[in-house]
Scaffold this motif. Structure first.
Motif, PDB file in Angstrom:
ATOM      1  N   PHE A 238       0.734  -1.051  -0.074  1.00  0.00           N
ATOM      2  CA  PHE A 238      -0.029   0.082   0.095  1.00  0.00           C
ATOM      3  C   PHE A 238       0.750   1.386  -0.116  1.00  0.00           C
ATOM      4  CE2 PHE A 238      -2.821  -3.362   1.520  1.00  0.00           C
ATOM      5  CZ  PHE A 238      -4.044  -3.042   0.772  1.00  0.00           C
ATOM      6  N   ASP A 239       0.523   2.122  -1.032  1.00  0.00           N
ATOM      7  CA  ASP A 239       1.417   3.543  -0.987  1.00  0.00           C
ATOM      8  C   ASP A 239       1.237   4.290  -0.046  1.00  0.00           C
ATOM      9  OD1 ASP A 239      -0.885   4.595  -2.309  1.00  0.00           O
ATOM     10  OD2 ASP A 239      -0.053   4.772  -4.132  1.00  0.00           O
ATOM     11  N   LEU A 240       1.733   5.502   0.078  1.00  0.00           N
ATOM     12  CA  LEU A 240       1.408   6.473   1.101  1.00  0.00           C
ATOM     13  C   LEU A 240      -0.207   6.992   0.716  1.00  0.00           C
ATOM     14  CD1 LEU A 240       3.340   7.502   3.248  1.00  0.00           C
ATOM     15  CD2 LEU A 240       3.623   9.610   1.835  1.00  0.00           C
ATOM     16  N   ASN A 241      -0.691   7.126  -0.425  1.00  0.00           N
ATOM     17  CA  ASN A 241      -1.778   7.701  -0.700  1.00  0.00           C
ATOM     18  C   ASN A 241      -2.931   6.666  -0.306  1.00  0.00           C
ATOM     19  OD1 ASN A 241      -3.614   9.522  -1.495  1.00  0.00           O
ATOM     20  ND2 ASN A 241      -4.231   8.317  -3.408  1.00  0.00           N
ATOM     21  N   CYS A 242      -2.712   5.420  -0.613  1.00  0.00           N
ATOM     22  CA  CYS A 242      -3.752   4.315  -0.062  1.00  0.00           C
ATOM     23  C   CYS A 242      -3.638   4.340   1.517  1.00  0.00           C
ATOM     24  CB  CYS A 242      -3.515   2.985  -0.620  1.00  0.00           C
ATOM     25  SG  CYS A 242      -3.673   2.832  -2.491  1.00  0.00           S
ATOM     26  N   THR A 243      -2.627   4.348   2.076  1.00  0.00           N
ATOM     27  CA  THR A 243      -2.366   4.224   3.429  1.00  0.00           C
ATOM     28  C   THR A 243      -2.991   5.279   4.286  1.00  0.00           C
ATOM     29  OG1 THR A 243      -0.199   3.251   3.029  1.00  0.00           O
ATOM     30  CG2 THR A 243      -0.682   4.050   5.332  1.00  0.00           C
ATOM     31  N   ARG A 244      -2.889   6.669   3.738  1.00  0.00           N
ATOM     32  CA  ARG A 244      -3.762   7.594   4.170  1.00  0.00           C
ATOM     33  C   ARG A 244      -4.985   7.526   4.223  1.00  0.00           C
ATOM     34  NH1 ARG A 244      -2.758  13.343   4.646  1.00  0.00           N
ATOM     35  NH2 ARG A 244      -0.672  13.158   3.859  1.00  0.00           N
ATOM     36  N   ARG A 245      -5.643   7.123   3.079  1.00  0.00           N
ATOM     37  CA  ARG A 245      -7.016   7.094   3.115  1.00  0.00           C
ATOM     38  C   ARG A 245      -7.596   5.844   3.987  1.00  0.00           C
ATOM     39  NH1 ARG A 245      -8.656   4.963  -2.436  1.00  0.00           N
ATOM     40  NH2 ARG A 245     -10.712   5.223  -1.641  1.00  0.00           N
ATOM     41  N   ILE A 246      -7.037   4.757   4.202  1.00  0.00           N
ATOM     42  CA  ILE A 246      -7.500   3.942   4.920  1.00  0.00           C
ATOM     43  C   ILE A 246      -7.194   4.203   6.469  1.00  0.00           C
ATOM     44  CG2 ILE A 246      -6.814   1.274   5.757  1.00  0.00           C
ATOM     45  CD1 ILE A 246      -5.802   0.905   2.833  1.00  0.00           C
ATOM     46  N   LEU A 247      -6.029   4.835   6.911  1.00  0.00           N
ATOM     47  CA  LEU A 247      -5.994   5.047   8.374  1.00  0.00           C
ATOM     48  C   LEU A 247      -6.853   6.358   8.645  1.00  0.00           C
ATOM     49  CD1 LEU A 247      -1.865   5.213   8.402  1.00  0.00           C
ATOM     50  CD2 LEU A 247      -3.591   3.392   9.381  1.00  0.00           C
ATOM     51  N   GLN A 248      -6.853   7.004   7.740  1.00  0.00           N
ATOM     52  CA  GLN A 248      -8.165   8.172   7.975  1.00  0.00           C
ATOM     53  C   GLN A 248      -9.387   7.777   8.167  1.00  0.00           C
ATOM     54  OE1 GLN A 248      -6.760  11.720   7.646  1.00  0.00           O
ATOM     55  NE2 GLN A 248      -8.723  12.048   8.793  1.00  0.00           N
ATOM     56  N   ALA A 249      -9.838   6.863   7.359  1.00  0.00           N
ATOM     57  CA  ALA A 249     -11.291   6.147   7.597  1.00  0.00           C
ATOM     58  C   ALA A 249     -11.170   5.287   8.895  1.00  0.00           C
ATOM     59  CB  ALA A 249     -11.457   5.234   6.335  1.00  0.00           C
ATOM     60  N   GLY A 250     -10.188   4.741   9.036  1.00  0.00           N
ATOM     61  CA  GLY A 250     -10.196   4.079  10.451  1.00  0.00           C
ATOM     62  C   GLY A 250     -10.387   4.887  11.749  1.00  0.00           C
ATOM     63  N   LYS A 251      -9.527   5.948  11.636  1.00  0.00           N
ATOM     64  CA  LYS A 251      -9.573   6.980  12.760  1.00  0.00           C
ATOM     65  C   LYS A 251     -10.985   7.566  12.969  1.00  0.00           C
ATOM     66  CE  LYS A 251      -7.338  11.280  14.151  1.00  0.00           C
ATOM     67  NZ  LYS A 251      -6.229  12.339  13.757  1.00  0.00           N
ATOM     68  N   GLU A 252     -11.717   7.546  11.836  1.00  0.00           N
ATOM     69  CA  GLU A 252     -13.124   8.214  11.776  1.00  0.00           C
ATOM     70  C   GLU A 252     -14.062   7.345  12.352  1.00  0.00           C
ATOM     71  OE1 GLU A 252     -13.753   9.448   7.653  1.00  0.00           O
ATOM     72  OE2 GLU A 252     -12.266  11.161   7.961  1.00  0.00           O
TER      73      GLU A 252
END
Ligand code: NIG
Ligand code: FE
Length: 407
Positions: A238-252
């Motif tokens: 998972f590149d930085l962009n996919c990682t950001r999207r997943i982590l952000q959604a998890g945080k939400e």
């Protein structure tokens, strides 16, 4: 009152508090100078929490012997807080011994992964395994960890990848949380690898649109208790962009961010984690100077994994530099089919020899700071009034001796 308190551990030659005054983590100076009491005792109340800790004479004056259900004489022994393992992958089926031979013959971790082995191999076997089979092997692993002194352990899913198997793994972790003595921090790691037949963007969409809403629902109705979200942020995964999207959604949906970053290639994972308010990032062999500074100021813990660097012959994480720059350094075993180590004492030993940490730094990293990496240092990781009474008694008169030299 007779039997008012559960337990008295009496007369320990040394008792390692780790830290005092309610600190949530230790930076380098505090790690070097751990709080240690000589000739000490600790009282555990009926609720399983520490009720009093201090010099043996003072405890003797304060409590009558009759008030304890049980008394353990710790003369000539040491008491420490239970060890905390901040990173494990303990639920899986199949073994990868054949890959060890491939690695010894020169194949890298990513060579094997890209050829369809590694995590993919474990996923195939874990998908086929029954919940009961997974629970039985997991239970055995947790008991081995407990025997080596680990009382709080982070446990990841991540060998399912599809929703059905990820949930199966999380249910197995939940079952252990309810039935066994170990304390568990549960991590959803559905982005551990890109499943066969999908690309990383499709897998990311599936996680955000299908996995996370289901997790939110099950967490809310109490069927499972997932604490953290994890992604393997790596070139070819998972590149930085996919990682950001997943982590952000998890945080939400209320999960703490705690992910794999900067392991095999510099990815700017540390910078991303600091920006997103991650509680912890693991591996970090390839962290940048900017990443170290960002993690220090964001109070994001670095979970260093000496077994992996050893097994994969990676460059060692820069523990000394991180400590000097004010990063909260923690340790984990990374127990998984590729790094088969149950023992935090062994991990501490490797951290000293290969990452040049001092013995006290390794102990603080495997207790209070590992608890901080899991957001649990208010209740775990040191011996203080009100914290959970997870203690280990070692048959040695000096606390470092047995833990670090006799692995
Ligand atoms: O932390 N790097 C990614 N995940 C694990 C390895 C998992 C596996 O190889 O099965 C790790 O080392
Ligand atoms: Fe890992």
């Amino acid at each position: 009152m007779a039997g008012e308190h559960r337990l008295l551990l009496h007369n320990a030659q040394q008792l390692v508090l780790i830290c005092t005054k309610g600190e949530k983590y230790l930076l380098q100076a505090g790690m070097q100078n751990l709080a240690v009491l000589d000739n000490a005792s600790v009282v555990i109340g009926k609720d399983g929490c520490v009720k009093a800790v201090g010099h043996a004479d003072a405890i003797r004056r304060q409590f009558s012997e009759a008030s304890f259900e049980k008394i353990i004489d710790c003369s000539g022994k040491c008491i420490l807080p239970g060890l905390v393992d901040a990173h494990t992958h303990p639920v899986w089926a199949g073994d990868r011994v054949h890959e060890f031979a491939m690695k010894l013959a020169g194949a890298s971790y990513m060579d094997i992964h890209q050829a369809g082995g590694g995590i993919h191999f474990t996923v195939e076997h874990t998908q086929k395994a029954s919940e009961e089979e997974l629970f039985n092997t997991f239970r055995h692993r947790l008991l081995r960890m407990l025997r080596a002194g680990t009382t709080l352990v982070e446990c990841k899913s991540g060998y399912g990848l599809n929703l059905e198997t990820e949930l199966k793994m999380l249910r197995v972790i939940e079952q252990a949380r309810q039935l066994l003595d170990s304390n568990i921090s549960s991590t959803y790691c559905g982005a551990h690898s890109v499943p066969k037949g999908k690309n990383a963007t499709e897998a990311t969409d599936d996680i955000i649109n299908n996995h996370l809403p289901k997790l939110k629902e099950l967490n809310l109705n109490g069927e499972i208790h997932v604490n953290n979200i994890d992604v393997f942020c790596e070139k070819g995964v998972f590149d930085l962009n996919c990682t950001r999207r997943i982590l952000q959604a998890g945080k939400e949906i209320g999960l703490q961010i705690n992910f794999h970053g900067d392991e095999l290639h510099p990815m700017k994972s540390a910078e991303l984690g600091a920006e997103l308010g991650a509680q912890a990032i693991s591996h970090l062999e390839e962290i940048s100077d900017e990443g170290i500074a960002a993690m220090a100021s964001a109070k994001c813990a670095a979970v260093l994994l000496p077994t992996t660097a050893y097994m994969l012959r990676l460059k060692q994480p820069q523990a000394r530099k991180m400590l000097k720059e004010g990063v909260i350094v923690a340790l984990g075993s990374d127990f998984n089919p590729n790094a088969y180590c149950y023992s935090m004492p062994m991990v501490m030993h490797l951290a000293c020899v290969n990452m040049k940490m001092s013995m006290n730094e390794a102990l603080a990293a495997a207790t209070i700071n590992a608890a901080y990496a899991l957001g649990r240092s208010h209740m775990h990781g040191s011996i203080e009034n009100g914290k959970q009474g997870d203690l280990i008694i070692i048959n040695s008169s000096r606390y470092v001796l047995k833990l670090l030299f006799k692995t």
